[in-house]
Design a protein around this motif. Structure first.
Motif, PDB file in Angstrom:
ATOM      1  N   THR A  37       0.844  -1.192   0.000  1.00  0.00           N
ATOM      2  CA  THR A  37       0.000   0.000   0.000  1.00  0.00           C
ATOM      3  C   THR A  37       0.879   1.241   0.000  1.00  0.00           C
ATOM      4  OG1 THR A  37      -0.143   0.027   2.413  1.00  0.00           O
ATOM      5  CG2 THR A  37      -1.920  -1.106   1.227  1.00  0.00           C
ATOM      6  N   GLY A  41      -2.746   4.661  -3.199  1.00  0.00           N
ATOM      7  CA  GLY A  41      -3.049   3.396  -3.852  1.00  0.00           C
ATOM      8  C   GLY A  41      -2.100   2.306  -3.391  1.00  0.00           C
ATOM      9  N   ASP A  59      -4.263   2.962  -8.526  1.00  0.00           N
ATOM     10  CA  ASP A  59      -5.026   3.887  -7.682  1.00  0.00           C
ATOM     11  C   ASP A  59      -5.944   3.125  -6.737  1.00  0.00           C
ATOM     12  OD1 ASP A  59      -3.908   6.105  -9.026  1.00  0.00           O
ATOM     13  OD2 ASP A  59      -5.436   5.952 -10.595  1.00  0.00           O
ATOM     14  N   GLY A  60      -6.394   1.958  -7.156  1.00  0.00           N
ATOM     15  CA  GLY A  60      -7.277   1.092  -6.382  1.00  0.00           C
ATOM     16  C   GLY A  60      -7.176  -0.305  -6.966  1.00  0.00           C
TER      17      GLY A  60
END
Length: 142
Positions: A37, A41, A59-60
């Motif tokens: 992490t 993101g 980003d995700g």
């Protein structure tokens, strides 16, 4: 990092030695992976026994994939009759807090298996947020 594979290692396809450089699609063959992490993101690192590596920023979960600035160094393999270990170093992204570790193993019979510290969904999904189960210690003050 040190990834260790134990058991019938003669039944695994090990990618041949290559130049230590960034390369794509390493996960299509035996490869070790770390997901870390970040403040914005997460970063995926692919570490091949060939010594090639890759890093991608997201980003995700599977959203906004692009080449990451963070680099990796595959230090090499150690082998014994029933185990092989890959050692590597990765540059942690800013805000690194949680980690997911995984491996893709290709067999000499053409089968692929997917290993992870956690498989939170029905199918292997190394990008799943609940896969990030290791907590990194906070950075030491400068």
């Amino acid at each position: 990092m040190r990834f260790v594979v134990e058991g019938e290692i003669g039944g695994i396809v090990w990618p041949g030695k290559a130049e230590q450089e960034r390369a794509d699609d390493l996960w299509r063959h035996t490869c070790f992976e770390a997901f870390v992490t970040a403040d914005d993101g997460y970063v995926e690192y692919n570490l091949s026994p060939s010594s090639q590596w890759a890093s991608y920023r997201f980003d995700g979960p599977r959203v906004g994939m692009r080449r990451a600035e963070e680099v990796a160094t595959v230090l090499g393999l150690d082998a014994a009759f029933d185990q092989v270990a890959l050692e590597a170093r990765i540059e942690l992204p800013h805000g690194a807090r949680r980690v997911a570790l995984s491996a893709v193993i290709e067999t000499t019979e053409g089968e692929m298996s997917y290993w992870a510290l956690a498989h939170p969904s029905d199918k292997p999904d190394f990008h799943h947020p609940d896969s990030f189960i290791l907590t990194l210690p906070p950075p030491e003050p400068a």
